[in-house]
Design a protein around this motif. Structure first.
Motif, PDB file in Angstrom:
ATOM      1  N   TYR A   1       0.822  -1.205   0.000  1.00 19.28           N
ATOM      2  CA  TYR A   1       0.000   0.000   0.000  1.00 19.28           C
ATOM      3  C   TYR A   1       0.858   1.259   0.000  1.00 19.28           C
ATOM      4  O   TYR A   1       0.488   2.263  -0.598  1.00 19.28           O
ATOM      5  CB  TYR A   1      -0.970  -0.009   1.178  1.00 19.28           C
ATOM      6  CG  TYR A   1      -2.118  -0.990   1.015  1.00 19.28           C
ATOM      7  CD1 TYR A   1      -2.495  -1.465  -0.234  1.00 19.28           C
ATOM      8  CD2 TYR A   1      -2.836  -1.432   2.099  1.00 19.28           C
ATOM      9  CE1 TYR A   1      -3.540  -2.354  -0.389  1.00 19.28           C
ATOM     10  CE2 TYR A   1      -3.899  -2.321   1.958  1.00 19.28           C
ATOM     11  CZ  TYR A   1      -4.230  -2.780   0.710  1.00 19.28           C
ATOM     12  OH  TYR A   1      -5.280  -3.649   0.551  1.00 19.28           O
TER      13      TYR A   1
ATOM     14  N   ILE B   1      -7.930   2.447   0.812  1.00 20.61           N
ATOM     15  CA  ILE B   1      -7.695   1.517  -0.287  1.00 20.61           C
ATOM     16  C   ILE B   1      -8.512   0.250   0.006  1.00 20.61           C
ATOM     17  O   ILE B   1      -8.363  -0.351   1.055  1.00 20.61           O
ATOM     18  CB  ILE B   1      -6.200   1.162  -0.431  1.00 20.61           C
ATOM     19  CG1 ILE B   1      -5.383   2.411  -0.734  1.00 20.61           C
ATOM     20  CG2 ILE B   1      -6.009   0.109  -1.522  1.00 20.61           C
ATOM     21  CD1 ILE B   1      -3.892   2.188  -0.767  1.00 20.61           C
TER      22      ILE B   1
ATOM     23  N   LYS C   1       0.494   4.140  -2.701  1.00 25.74           N
ATOM     24  CA  LYS C   1       0.222   5.526  -2.304  1.00 25.74           C
ATOM     25  C   LYS C   1       1.258   6.481  -2.887  1.00 25.74           C
ATOM     26  O   LYS C   1       0.923   7.535  -3.435  1.00 25.74           O
ATOM     27  CB  LYS C   1       0.229   5.655  -0.774  1.00 25.74           C
ATOM     28  CG  LYS C   1      -0.981   5.087  -0.104  1.00 25.74           C
ATOM     29  CD  LYS C   1      -0.849   5.262   1.399  1.00 25.74           C
ATOM     30  CE  LYS C   1      -2.011   4.658   2.141  1.00 25.74           C
ATOM     31  NZ  LYS C   1      -1.935   4.861   3.591  1.00 25.74           N
TER      32      LYS C   1
END
Length: 121
Positions: free
Chosen positions: A94, A118, A98
């Protein structure tokens, strides 16, 4: 042999596909079996269904492991919105996601300031 898309009219329009050598063969064939008027004949040059004109190598699915899709809620200075990513890499972190979203993407022509959430679907 080529595939032709033919429109016929006799009170209503009917469409059909015929595989023949050329347009003249299509017209000759239809004149011998039908009283309908041939409105148009188009040679099919691209069709995913019939695999005509498609490049199978470029459109072949990736063999890397992937999820079905990710939904990412982003925030800009004036907007909040949802980005939908199809077939993301299965084990993408993640943090990397990002970082790359903020670095490369915009939303409504504005710089993405924050990733709110997310969701893996």
């Amino acid at each position: 042999m080529a595939l032709f898309y033919v429109s016929l009219f006799q009170g209503r329009t009917d469409n059909l596909y015929l595989e023949m050598d050329n347009k003249n063969d299509v017209i000759s064939f239809l004149e011998t079996i039908s009283t309908a008027k041939v409105v148009s004949i188009k040679k099919v040059v691209y069709s995913k269904k019939y695999l005509i004109g498609t490049t199978s190598g470029a459109l072949a699915p990736s063999f890397k492991a992937h999820d079905k899709h990710l939904k990412v809620m982003v925030k800009t200075q004036n907007y909040t919105g949802l980005l939908d990513f199809r077939f993301p890499l299965k084990n993408i972190s993640y943090e990397l996601l990002k970082t790359n979203i903020k670095k490369y993407l915009t939303f409504n022509d504005e710089k993405i300031e924050d990733i709110i959430n997310i969701l893996k679907a």
